[in-house]
Design a protein around this motif. Structure first.
Motif, PDB file in Angstrom:
ATOM      1  N   PRO A   1      -0.236  -4.376   6.473  1.00  0.00           N
ATOM      2  CA  PRO A   1      -1.505  -4.350   5.742  1.00  0.00           C
ATOM      3  C   PRO A   1      -1.919  -2.902   5.482  1.00  0.00           C
ATOM      4  O   PRO A   1      -1.782  -2.053   6.335  1.00  0.00           O
ATOM      5  N   GLY A   2      -2.415  -2.692   4.288  1.00  0.00           N
ATOM      6  CA  GLY A   2      -2.809  -1.327   3.946  1.00  0.00           C
ATOM      7  C   GLY A   2      -1.783  -0.645   3.088  1.00  0.00           C
ATOM      8  O   GLY A   2      -2.001   0.471   2.615  1.00  0.00           O
ATOM      9  N   ILE A   3      -0.654  -1.312   2.846  1.00  0.00           N
ATOM     10  CA  ILE A   3       0.376  -0.637   2.088  1.00  0.00           C
ATOM     11  C   ILE A   3      -0.008  -0.530   0.625  1.00  0.00           C
ATOM     12  O   ILE A   3       0.449   0.366  -0.089  1.00  0.00           O
ATOM     13  N   THR A   4      -0.867  -1.429   0.171  1.00  0.00           N
ATOM     14  CA  THR A   4      -1.304  -1.339  -1.218  1.00  0.00           C
ATOM     15  C   THR A   4      -2.046  -0.031  -1.456  1.00  0.00           C
ATOM     16  O   THR A   4      -1.784   0.687  -2.423  1.00  0.00           O
ATOM     17  N   LEU A   5      -2.965   0.265  -0.548  1.00  0.00           N
ATOM     18  CA  LEU A   5      -3.729   1.495  -0.715  1.00  0.00           C
ATOM     19  C   LEU A   5      -2.810   2.715  -0.658  1.00  0.00           C
ATOM     20  O   LEU A   5      -2.938   3.645  -1.463  1.00  0.00           O
ATOM     21  N   ALA A   6      -1.855   2.688   0.285  1.00  0.00           N
ATOM     22  CA  ALA A   6      -0.975   3.849   0.416  1.00  0.00           C
ATOM     23  C   ALA A   6      -0.171   4.056  -0.854  1.00  0.00           C
ATOM     24  O   ALA A   6      -0.067   5.176  -1.376  1.00  0.00           O
ATOM     25  N   THR A   7       0.386   2.966  -1.369  1.00  0.00           N
ATOM     26  CA  THR A   7       1.213   3.135  -2.554  1.00  0.00           C
ATOM     27  C   THR A   7       0.371   3.485  -3.769  1.00  0.00           C
ATOM     28  O   THR A   7       0.804   4.239  -4.639  1.00  0.00           O
TER      29      THR A   7
ATOM     30  N   TYR B   1      10.854   3.239  -4.159  1.00  0.00           N
ATOM     31  CA  TYR B   1      10.712   1.857  -4.598  1.00  0.00           C
ATOM     32  C   TYR B   1      10.762   0.852  -3.467  1.00  0.00           C
ATOM     33  O   TYR B   1      10.048  -0.150  -3.524  1.00  0.00           O
ATOM     34  N   PRO B   2      11.598   1.036  -2.413  1.00  0.00           N
ATOM     35  CA  PRO B   2      11.548   0.069  -1.311  1.00  0.00           C
ATOM     36  C   PRO B   2      10.146  -0.128  -0.757  1.00  0.00           C
ATOM     37  O   PRO B   2       9.802  -1.196  -0.283  1.00  0.00           O
ATOM     38  N   ILE B   3       9.320   0.904  -0.814  1.00  0.00           N
ATOM     39  CA  ILE B   3       7.953   0.777  -0.304  1.00  0.00           C
ATOM     40  C   ILE B   3       7.035   0.217  -1.383  1.00  0.00           C
ATOM     41  O   ILE B   3       6.185  -0.636  -1.121  1.00  0.00           O
ATOM     42  N   PHE B   4       7.216   0.725  -2.611  1.00  0.00           N
ATOM     43  CA  PHE B   4       6.353   0.231  -3.685  1.00  0.00           C
ATOM     44  C   PHE B   4       6.550  -1.250  -3.920  1.00  0.00           C
ATOM     45  O   PHE B   4       5.604  -1.959  -4.255  1.00  0.00           O
ATOM     46  N   SER B   5       7.799  -1.692  -3.747  1.00  0.00           N
ATOM     47  CA  SER B   5       8.053  -3.095  -4.062  1.00  0.00           C
ATOM     48  C   SER B   5       7.416  -4.034  -3.069  1.00  0.00           C
ATOM     49  O   SER B   5       7.412  -5.243  -3.269  1.00  0.00           O
ATOM     50  N   LEU B   6       6.863  -3.488  -1.981  1.00  0.00           N
ATOM     51  CA  LEU B   6       6.216  -4.365  -1.010  1.00  0.00           C
ATOM     52  C   LEU B   6       4.827  -4.781  -1.458  1.00  0.00           C
ATOM     53  O   LEU B   6       4.238  -5.681  -0.882  1.00  0.00           O
ATOM     54  N   SER B   7       4.310  -4.082  -2.464  1.00  0.00           N
ATOM     55  CA  SER B   7       2.939  -4.393  -2.844  1.00  0.00           C
ATOM     56  C   SER B   7       2.898  -4.774  -4.302  1.00  0.00           C
ATOM     57  O   SER B   7       3.058  -3.924  -5.188  1.00  0.00           O
TER      58      SER B   7
ATOM     59  N   MET C   1       7.241  -3.474 -13.688  1.00  0.00           N
ATOM     60  CA  MET C   1       7.764  -4.815 -13.868  1.00  0.00           C
ATOM     61  C   MET C   1       8.903  -5.088 -12.913  1.00  0.00           C
ATOM     62  O   MET C   1       9.397  -6.216 -12.871  1.00  0.00           O
ATOM     63  N   GLY C   2       9.371  -4.095 -12.201  1.00  0.00           N
ATOM     64  CA  GLY C   2      10.375  -4.359 -11.184  1.00  0.00           C
ATOM     65  C   GLY C   2      11.777  -3.957 -11.555  1.00  0.00           C
ATOM     66  O   GLY C   2      12.732  -4.466 -10.997  1.00  0.00           O
ATOM     67  N   PHE C   3      11.924  -3.020 -12.513  1.00  0.00           N
ATOM     68  CA  PHE C   3      13.272  -2.652 -12.939  1.00  0.00           C
ATOM     69  C   PHE C   3      13.470  -1.147 -12.804  1.00  0.00           C
ATOM     70  O   PHE C   3      13.491  -0.421 -13.798  1.00  0.00           O
TER      71      PHE C   3
END
Lengths: 633, 98, 165
Positions: free
Chosen positions: A204-210, A261-267, A316-318
């Motif tokens: 939780p909180g990864i959205t804010l971090a990213t 991206y491994p981190i961004f893709s979590l949110s 978009m995930g690419f």
């Protein structure tokens, strides 16, 4: 061995800074270009010989309790391919810059090449650094180099203002970026990239971090709302615009998102937000570019727009598609800028307004063909490189979200329109010149030729690239599924501008009068520049001045002066009552007593011999008395 | 008996000191100094008479010699002062230089 | 007998000394001084110090007194007249101290005890004195002659200065 990639530009920077004055400007340029080429060669060798992603640690920078911050290089497919691209384009532009800056040789141009080397070193730090700290170092370094290079013509007020604006907006982005880094460290307990990738699980909180990390990318890549600096950054010399603000520095934002991206893709929220930012910016920039008339500003807006397309792809995930578009974009955008610089040089720096040019095709044929190749690549016209990369993105997104893909196609149409508009206005038609423009020298046209070749052929590397990167989300088969739309859109745009500016079926001036309010709205970037400069910046200055007057002058100065007055009154009181009454009188009395006592003592020292003998007699008396007293009788 | 001679010597010394204190003229002051020296001589000789040795008399001879040379020099000084100042009174000669 | 001799000699000595310091004119002082010297010589004779008595007579009574008189007479009478006599004020102040010291000395001497190192006097004073002077005390003797030399040189310098200026 891989550390040599970083070492060459660093050595070049140090050498040129220390010895540039002595070895001269041309030699500095050659050193600069050589460093770039050597870095490229080492990067290429590293890419070809790389087996596994490896993390080479140089130095344990900051050992903490259960983790440590290191200095090192992280080599994996993404970083090494981007490094190869960046060093290649940088070397080409470095060679070009020797020719471009030739007219300024003798005026300490070695500084320019030193800044360039510094820039390349910082950019490589971003690409190759193995921890977020090193990436941030490089981030700041490219910001600094950008400031120095944009404001290179430091005697022109416009250039200095532009460089400061670029730096401040970058700073706002960096503030967000560093908060993101801190938060990431808080969440994951490490800043080292390999370890981050291992521990990439949802917290939780990864959205804010990213989101905070993405804020840094917004500032660096010139997306909305931190975008007004990018067109103004064209005040720097053209090689600067080509390298920094087309191919590499502004691409650092895209690279950062792709890297992490491994981190961004979590949110999912962040990714949606990135896509929204991308979509809005790309339409905005494409619209604005259609109405500007500075030869470099149009290309700058197109950079903003294309980066936005890359961000949309990321959102978009690419990520692989975005990075491939980054690579091809580097080629043809740099080519466009180099051609624009050739035009400016050929016109002896008279003007940068495209409507004051025209018919340069017969004076500068090589430049014309280079510019056309770049323009067609940007429009997405097959078989140029831009077609492959942009349509890969469109195809991949079309299956996921039709609206976004359609908006990208609209943008592509506008892109094709404005870039060919620029090409037609500058090179076709008739032009009136005081001096006859001439073609540029080979040292400048040769890099353009190289980049033209790559813009032509680079697209065919599409499938090699994707299979090399081995991404699961983007199967190579679906890459060009919907490319037909791209071709249609490009042809529409090109023909529209052809009809308008070559055939002149409608007089551009009447159109202008018709759409004038919209034109003004769009040209001023929807008043964002006006708002930022006049309302926010000037308003802040006005408030500061007011506070200065009110608080500083009235309150603080008044207080200090009041204290001084009270102090003076106190001193005067003390002086009158205490000083004069007591102390002076006491001192006077003491002096008088001392004098009178001395006068009394003076009598002893009379000078009379008789008196002296008398005193001796008295002494004898005393001694006899003592003897008698001490005797035992 | 020797005691009394010793006492005589001491009294003469003190008379000499008194003489120095009270006399105005420089020359008479020197005369008082001579009185002192003679008093010392008498004391020494009385001691010698008491002891039966003549060593004190040797000292007395030396004192005599010194007294003579002192007179010579002293009077030479007085004459110099007189030549310088025109008078020879101790109350006028109070400063080392004019 | 001896006591009588002592009383006479001491009376003359004290009176002469007092006269020497109390009279007004310097010439009169010299007369009293001469009397004093002669009484001192007499006391030397009474104490069996023959050589010393003779020396005293020669040096003092002849050389020194003549010298004093010579210097006194080089000075004009008017100048001498200005500074005769003695200071009354100092006399008054010094007299108590003087009397006290006399009294203290009398007291000290009378109440003292001499040691018993007494030895008989030598028969011939002169030869005894001469022997001791030239053997045991040769160094002070030479130094005394040295002092005389210095005095002589000083006197000559005085003379020279006067001659020059």
């Amino acid at each position: 061995m891989q550390s040599l990639i970083l070492l060459f530009p660093l050595l070049s920077f140090i050498t040129i800074s220390l010895f540039g004055r002595r070895i001269g400007d041309f030699a500095s340029g050659v050193i600069n270009a050589t460093a770039g080429i050597l870095s490229f060669i080492v990067a290429l060798i590293s890419m070809l010989s790389m087996k596994e992603p490896e993390d080479i640690v140089f130095y344990k920078f900051l050992p903490l309790s259960n983790t440590s911050v290191d200095i090192g290089i992280y080599i994996d497919k993404l970083s090494i391919t981007t490094t190869v691209t960046v060093t290649f384009v940088a070397s080409v532009i470095f060679v070009y810059a020797i020719g471009y800056m030739r007219y300024l040789f003798g005026k300490w141009t070695f500084k320019f090449f030193a800044y360039f080397s510094l820039f390349l070193f910082s950019m490589l730090l971003i690409l190759l650094g193995d921890s977020l700290i090193l990436m941030f170092f490089g981030w700041e370094g490219v910001g600094l180099a950008s400031y120095l290079l944009i404001g290179y013509f430091h005697e022109e007020k416009f250039a200095t203002k532009a460089s400061l604006e670029a730096f401040v907006m970058n700073r706002i982005g960096d503030w967000s970026f560093i908060l993101g880094i801190i938060y990431t460290f808080w969440l994951f307990g490490t800043l080292s990239l390999p370890k981050l990738f291992e521990n990439a699980n949802y917290v939780p909180g990864i959205t804010l971090a990213t989101l905070l990390l993405f804020g840094g990318a917004v500032g660096k890549s010139g997306q909305l709302p931190l975008h007004t600096w990018l067109p103004n950054a064209m005040a720097g010399p053209t090689p600067v615009s080509a390298l920094l603000h087309a191919a590499t520095m502004v691409a650092a934002g895209v690279y950062m998102v792709a890297r992490l991206y491994p981190i961004f893709s979590l949110s999912q929220t962040t990714l949606s937000y990135i896509a929204i930012t991308g979509v809005v910016t790309m339409l905005f920039a494409a619209l604005v570019a259609t109405v500007h008339d500075d030869i470099k500003k149009i290309i700058a807006f197109s950079t903003m727009s294309q980066l936005a397309i890359m961000f949309t792809a990321l959102g978009m995930g690419f990520p692989t598609a975005a990075m491939f578009h980054l690579t091809t974009h580097a080629f043809f955008k740099a080519l466009l800028f180099l051609a624009a610089g050739a035009v400016i040089t050929g016109l002896h720096h008279h003007t940068q307004n495209i409507f004051e040019m025209g018919g340069l095709k017969k004076y500068m044929p090589i430049t014309f063909s280079a510019f056309m190749i770049g323009a067609l690549a940007l429009s997405g016209f097959p078989p140029f490189a831009g077609y492959f990369s942009k349509d890969a993105i469109v195809s991949l997104i079309m299956d996921k979200n039709t609206l976004v893909a359609t908006l990208i196609l609209v943008t592509s149409m506008l892109t094709a329109y404005y870039i060919t508009r620029e090409a037609f206005v500058v090179f076709l038609g008739e032009g009136h010149y005081h001096e006859e423009p001439h073609e540029v020298e080979p040292i400048m046209s040769f890099p353009m030729l190289i980049l033209s070749f790559l813009s032509l052929m680079g697209g065919f590397l599409l499938w090699n690239y994707f299979s090399y990167m081995n991404s699961s989300i983007e199967p190579p088969s679906s890459l060009m599924a919907h490319s037909i739309y791209g071709i249609i859109v490009a042809i529409l745009g090109i023909s529209f501008s052809y009809l308008l500016y070559v055939k002149k079926i409608v007089d551009p001036n009447t159109l202008y009068e018709l759409f004038k309010p919209i034109h003004t709205l769009v040209k001023s970037q929807f008043y964002t520049e006006y708002i930022y400069h006049n309302i926010i910046a000037k308003g802040y200055l006005a408030i500061s001045r007011l506070i200065y007057k009110a608080v500083d002058r009235i309150i603080i100065d008044g207080f200090v002066n009041g204290v001084a007055k009270v102090f003076m009154i106190l001193v005067r009181f003390v002086w009158e009552f205490i000083d004069i009454r007591f102390i002076d009188i006491i001192l006077h009395k003491i002096v008088m007593w001392t004098f009178s006592f001395g006068r009394k003592l003076k009598i002893i020292q009379s000078g009379y011999l008789n008196q002296y003998i008398f005193v001796i007699l008295l002494g004898i008396v005393i001694i006899l008395g003592l003897i008698i007293k001490g005797m035992r009788l | 008996m020797d005691k009394y001679y010793l006492l005589l010597g001491i009294v003469l010394v003190f008379i000499g000191i008194l003489g120095i204190i009270i006399r105005k003229n420089l020359i008479t002051m020197l005369v008082a100094t001579e009185i002192m020296l003679n008093g010392v001589n008498i004391s020494l000789v009385s001691v010698s008479h008491f002891l039966g040795k003549v060593d004190a008399q040797v000292m007395s001879i030396i004192v005599l010699t010194v007294a003579a040379s002192e007179v010579a020099i002293g009077l030479g000084l007085v004459v110099s002062i007189f030549r310088l100042k025109g008078y020879e009174a101790s109350e006028e000669i109070t400063e080392l230089r004019d | 007998m001896e006591l009588l001799v002592f009383v006479i000699i001491s009376a003359i000595a004290i009176v002469s000394a007092l006269g020497a310091i109390l009279v007004k004119s310097p010439i009169h002082v010299m007369v009293w001084f001469l009397g004093f010297i002669l009484s001192v010589a007499a006391s030397f004779f009474a104490l069996k110090a023959d050589l010393l008595a003779g020396l005293q007579l020669v040096i003092y009574a002849v050389a020194i007194v003549v010298f004093y008189v010579l210097v006194i007479t080089t000075i004009p009478w008017e100048k001498v007249k200005m500074f005769e006599g003695f200071y009354k004020k100092e006399f008054v102040f010094a007299l108590p101290a003087f009397l006290f010291t006399i009294g203290a000395s009398i007291y000290l001497v009378i109440s003292s005890r001499f040691s018993n190192l007494r030895q008989p006097l030598p028969k011939d004073n002169v030869s005894a004195l001469g022997t001791v002077l030239f053997t045991k005390y040769i160094a002070p003797f030479e130094l005394a002659s040295f002092i005389l030399l210095i005095a002589m040189i000083g006197a000559i310098i005085f003379g020279k200065e006067k001659a020059n200026g």
